[in-house]
Every structure is written in C-alpha cells, then in structure tokens.
Design a protein around this motif. Sequence first.
Motif, mmCIF file in Angstrom:
data_model
loop_
_atom_site.group_PDB
_atom_site.id
_atom_site.type_symbol
_atom_site.label_atom_id
_atom_site.label_comp_id
_atom_site.label_asym_id
_atom_site.label_seq_id
_atom_site.Cartn_x
_atom_site.Cartn_y
_atom_site.Cartn_z
ATOM 1 N N PRO A 194 0.821 -1.228 0.000
ATOM 2 C CA PRO A 194 0.000 0.000 0.000
ATOM 3 C C PRO A 194 0.850 1.272 0.000
ATOM 4 C CG PRO A 194 -0.215 -1.184 2.093
ATOM 5 C CD PRO A 194 0.547 -2.083 1.172
ATOM 6 N N ARG A 195 2.018 1.221 0.637
ATOM 7 C CA ARG A 195 2.886 2.409 0.650
ATOM 8 C C ARG A 195 3.339 2.766 -0.754
ATOM 9 N NH1 ARG A 195 5.623 0.030 5.110
ATOM 10 N NH2 ARG A 195 4.816 0.885 7.050
ATOM 11 N N GLY A 196 3.631 1.715 -1.533
ATOM 12 C CA GLY A 196 4.063 1.942 -2.910
ATOM 13 C C GLY A 196 2.956 2.587 -3.735
ATOM 14 N N VAL A 197 1.724 2.088 -3.552
ATOM 15 C CA VAL A 197 0.578 2.650 -4.274
ATOM 16 C C VAL A 197 0.416 4.121 -3.887
ATOM 17 C CG1 VAL A 197 -1.928 2.512 -4.599
ATOM 18 C CG2 VAL A 197 -0.584 0.419 -4.404
ATOM 19 N N TRP A 198 0.479 4.366 -2.597
ATOM 20 C CA TRP A 198 0.325 5.738 -2.080
ATOM 21 C C TRP A 198 1.432 6.640 -2.623
ATOM 22 C CZ3 TRP A 198 -3.033 8.972 -0.766
ATOM 23 C CH2 TRP A 198 -2.805 10.027 0.121
ATOM 24 N N ALA A 199 2.647 6.092 -2.720
ATOM 25 C CA ALA A 199 3.779 6.892 -3.219
ATOM 26 C C ALA A 199 3.505 7.353 -4.650
ATOM 27 C CB ALA A 199 5.071 6.075 -3.163
ATOM 28 N N ILE A 200 3.041 6.445 -5.503
ATOM 29 C CA ILE A 200 2.772 6.818 -6.903
ATOM 30 C C ILE A 200 1.591 7.791 -6.956
ATOM 31 C CG2 ILE A 200 2.107 5.975 -9.191
ATOM 32 C CD1 ILE A 200 3.494 3.361 -8.580
ATOM 33 N N TYR A 201 0.562 7.489 -6.160
ATOM 34 C CA TYR A 201 -0.623 8.363 -6.148
ATOM 35 C C TYR A 201 -0.210 9.787 -5.767
ATOM 36 C CZ TYR A 201 -5.303 10.080 -5.034
ATOM 37 O OH TYR A 201 -6.467 10.820 -5.007
ATOM 38 N N ARG A 202 0.574 9.893 -4.719
ATOM 39 C CA ARG A 202 1.000 11.226 -4.259
ATOM 40 C C ARG A 202 1.884 11.919 -5.283
ATOM 41 N NH1 ARG A 202 2.923 12.468 1.569
ATOM 42 N NH2 ARG A 202 4.533 13.187 0.160
ATOM 43 N N PHE A 203 2.753 11.120 -5.915
ATOM 44 C CA PHE A 203 3.640 11.672 -6.952
ATOM 45 C C PHE A 203 2.802 12.288 -8.065
ATOM 46 C CE2 PHE A 203 5.798 11.275 -10.994
ATOM 47 C CZ PHE A 203 7.058 11.773 -10.725
ATOM 48 N N GLU A 204 1.781 11.543 -8.501
ATOM 49 C CA GLU A 204 0.924 12.019 -9.582
ATOM 50 C C GLU A 204 0.121 13.243 -9.154
ATOM 51 O OE1 GLU A 204 2.332 10.612 -12.381
ATOM 52 O OE2 GLU A 204 0.263 10.744 -13.089
ATOM 53 N N MET A 205 -0.380 13.215 -7.923
ATOM 54 C CA MET A 205 -1.167 14.356 -7.454
ATOM 55 C C MET A 205 -0.270 15.596 -7.336
ATOM 56 S SD MET A 205 -4.172 13.287 -7.539
ATOM 57 C CE MET A 205 -5.347 14.347 -6.718
ATOM 58 N N ALA A 206 0.984 15.372 -6.940
ATOM 59 C CA ALA A 206 1.925 16.496 -6.835
ATOM 60 C C ALA A 206 2.176 17.086 -8.221
ATOM 61 C CB ALA A 206 3.237 16.030 -6.214
ATOM 62 N N ARG A 207 2.223 16.210 -9.222
ATOM 63 C CA ARG A 207 2.409 16.661 -10.599
ATOM 64 C C ARG A 207 1.239 17.557 -11.007
ATOM 65 N NH1 ARG A 207 1.391 14.750 -15.653
ATOM 66 N NH2 ARG A 207 0.279 12.892 -14.982
ATOM 67 N N PHE A 208 0.021 17.138 -10.661
ATOM 68 C CA PHE A 208 -1.138 17.972 -10.964
ATOM 69 C C PHE A 208 -1.067 19.271 -10.163
ATOM 70 C CE2 PHE A 208 -3.471 13.678 -11.333
ATOM 71 C CZ PHE A 208 -2.983 13.498 -12.605
#
Lengths: 253, 322
Positions: free
Chosen positions: A3-17
């Motif tokens: 789940p941490r990995g999923v959250w890491a990518i999710y946050r990365f993408e949201m930061a990009r937005f």
Amino acid sequence: MNPRGVWAIYRFEMARFGRTFWTSLVVPVITTSLYFIVFGSAIGSRMTEVGGVPYGAFIVPGLILLSMFTESIGNASFGIYMPKWAGTIYEILSAPISPLETVTAYVGAAASKSIIVGCVILATAQIFTATPIAHPLAMAGFLVLMAVTFCLFGFLIGVWAQSFEQLQVIPLLVVYPLTFLGGAFYSIDMLPPFWRTVTLFNPVVYLISGFRWTFFGEGDVSIGASLGALALFLGICLAIVFWMFRTGYRLKS
Amino acid sequence: MTQPDPDTPALAITGLAKTYASGVVALHAVDLVVAKGEIFALLGPNGAGKTTLINAVCGIVTPSGGHAAVFGEDTQRDYRSARRRIGLVPQELHTDAFETVLATVEFSRTLFGKPRDPAFVEKLLRDLTLWDKRDAKIMELSGGMKRRVMIAKALSHEPDLLFLDEPTAGVDVDLRRDMWDMVRGLRERGVTIVLTTHYIEEAEEMADRVGVIAKGRLILVEETATLMKKMGRKTLTLNLSEPLARLPEGLGQWDLALAADGHELVYEFDTQAEATGVPSLLRAMSDLDIGFKDLNTRQSSLEDIFVGLVHDNNVQTAETGS
C-alpha cells in the motif's frame, strides 16, 4: 501487498497535478463559461427547451463529460507515458509492486483529478443556470465510474503511444468527435431518423444519455442501456490493461 | 517462517537467457552465483549483455528462460520479497526533472514499501553530499549530481544487494573516487554489490571477483587477482630503420611478427613472466645489426582481451561440440 508503494505513486501524480493546479482549475472554468455564453445564451435563447428541460441546464451533463473525457485521457495517458519517455519507468518496473497496484495508483490519481474538474464545472454551471439533480447519488456514482473508465482508457493510450503525437491522436481524432456528435449539446431526438440510427452506434451517446438521466430523470436511451455500455467499456479497458501487464506490452522488453 | 540460511547466496542465476523480440540473443543461458557480502564486477564491451543480465534480474526485462534468486527468493515467483532487497542504479540518468532531490528519494523509499524515515534519508543525502541540494529540482543539477541522486534513490530502501550499471561511465575523477569509497563503505555494512564496467582498472580496484561477459555469454569468472595475471600482456612495437623482408632466423626464439610492410617488428609478451624476453631481444637485434628508430609498448586493451577470450571460447565450444 504494497500500500505504501501505491500511495507513493498516487502522491507523486497528485503532486504533478498540483504544480499546474491553477491552470488545471481555471481552464475548465473558462471553457465552461465560454460554452455557456455561446450555446446557453446565444443559441439557447432561441432553443429554450429540450424535452421540458431549459437548454442551458440541458447541456450541463454533456459539458461536464466533454471536459472530463479530455482531462481523464490526457492526465492518465501522460502519467504513464512520461516515465516511459523519460526512462524513469525502470524504477516502477523494478519495485515490489504488482501491475494491479501500479494501475490503481496511476488511474486513481488521474481519476481523482477528473472528478475534481467535473465538480468544478458543475459548480460553474450552477452560476449560469440552476441545474436540478434528480438522482444525486447516481450522479456521483456515474461521475466516478466515468472518470475511472476514461482514465483506464487514457492509461492504455499512454502505454501504447510511442511518441507525443500518438498520445494526442486518439483523443483528438476519436474521442472528441464522438463526444461532440454524441449528443453533448443536443438530444438525438432532434436528428432525422437516419442520423439518429447512425448515432446509436456511437458509444458516447449511451454515456452522455445515462449521465443526463441522473440529472433530469430521462435520457435519449434507457438508463439500463447506458449502464450496460459503461460496464462494457470499463470491462474492455480492464481486460486490455490486464493483458498489457501480463505480456509487458511496450513497458518491458 | 524458515530461518534464513547464512550460506544462501545474494544472487543465484541459473540458465538465465534473453532473446529480444527482434531475434537478437542478448543472453545465452547464464549461470552465476554471487556470495553474500561480495563485490562482483561484470566486465565486458558494449552490447555484451551486462545490462540485460541486470535488467532480467531486476524485473525490467522479462527473461526468455532460466531463473534468478536473490537471497533465495525467486525474482519472478516471489518478486515482491526479492525486489525489496534489491537496489538498482541504471546506466542512464533517468530522473524526474521537476521533482526535488528530497522528494524523489522519499518517493523511492516508500515505493519499495518502507515507512518514511527522515533521519535515514538525511544521512543518506549527507553521505552523498546531496543534503545542501535537497530542495533543488533535479533538472538544475549537474550530471554528476544527478548520478548521486540515482544512487540515493537506489539506496533509499536499504537494499542488501546493489546493482551498479556502469557507475563511473562519464563521471569525473572526484565522483569516481567517491563512488569507490561508497562501494567499500557499503560492503562494510554487509551489502553485496554487482557492478558492470568496461574499465579494467575499475574491476581491479574494487571487485573481489570478476566475470567476463561477451556476446551474451559469461565466458569466465575468476578472482580478480588471478584474472589480472592472465590479462597482463603487453605488445612491444619497434619501428625499424630498414624494412625487413622476413624474420631473421637469429630471432626465431621470440614470438615475433612483422607489420607495416616489414617496417615494424611486433613482439607480444607477458609482463608477469620472470623473463619478458625484451632485453635479450634487443641484444640479439643489436648483434644482428637490425636498427630501430623508435619503440613503444602497449598494454593489451580490454578489447584485445575480449577478442582473445571469445576466440578461445569459440574454439573450446567447437572442440567439445565435435
């Protein structure tokens, strides 16, 4: 599970937005306002009503979907295309994260942004014309499913594309025309019988009709047909994504 | 849960093969075992299959055949537990241009399933002299600093096996020295390191063992010291004053060849041998009154060594095949 990995990518993408937060919000607001001025005020003053619904309100569901399709496909395809293009995909591929988790993270982030954009457009539309929402829960559900489906579709395009041009081609040449001709600004009942039949082969008609049903309690086609079309589209996208990761299509050699 | 076996190798590869869709065979069934705590160098020319080997273990390339296990965990069946223990620094500088150094390193750590640990990340960045640049966007950094960022990312989840793919390609002297120090420091902490290089000195400087890879085959694996002895050949070239039509009989005891239409005399010798034969050759030439204008000696390059090794390997294969 990671789940941490999923959250890491999710946050990365949201930061990009987040880096383009204001343009992301201002663009849909301005586009929606323009559509309202042109279609709602200029043309709407002559059209007045479609099936008992004021024309201004009638175009709201179509407007939301038009922007959401573009946003979803754009964000999701770019989200996976960029690491492929920049080479940073190596890290995702070598991480202890499953294909399903990877898709969940990328598509989840892109869908989150689409949903925000959809809500912003709905709010902007309410300023121009009071739009009733007959089935709010169904509306929210439809919005989410639509965002997820089109983000999955965008993800596919991002994996498939091998150039920035290919990234643009499907949204511009396929999705945008289909949406425009899918009854975003008119009811297909307004068309001559021949073109009405042709239009029924356009899958987007079913999506817009279903979404319109959640607002006004009726659409061009039955809500069942709309849900069926949405489920079918979602199913096809999921199957292709699954196949892509199994075979490593254009991600792994 | 079973107790970890202390003898489980850090990396065990059996029959790992890769044929690309284009038909190019990048790896022919490679077998390799790297012990825990070892520094292993994969030495080979460009296109030999070094990167494919690493990528097949790390999950970036799907192997066409064979298996790899990292600390006993199969890299395909148990990919999660295997990959948690692997750190990878690829050869190319693949970075997210718009991210900050700190954000990208924290991203890598959590991507690999580790909880956030600001103290650890700070120490890591300080060790790699990146702490002052932690808030800089990666695109603002120099190439050398970007490579440090790549290393920080690979180490962010505290791997036990680190792959360094051409760590010093295009790197300045300072960074190369830092890199070597870092590798030694990691080894002291028990990290196993597999690095690829085409610089023989690098393998010599750092590795316990060296594997030579060429045309997709691991053609030999040796202790570094043993290999250096084998490879220590030199070539002496003498530019003659007068060209020779053929080799004089008086020089028959040396392994000589004529080059450049008889203007050059070429002698290949072993630097590790007790008698290289060079002084006696020069005396013999003087006795025969063969003069020379100039001379130079050249260490046989890695390329020559590969050609030699690959050639020998082909001969052996042919022999065993018949």
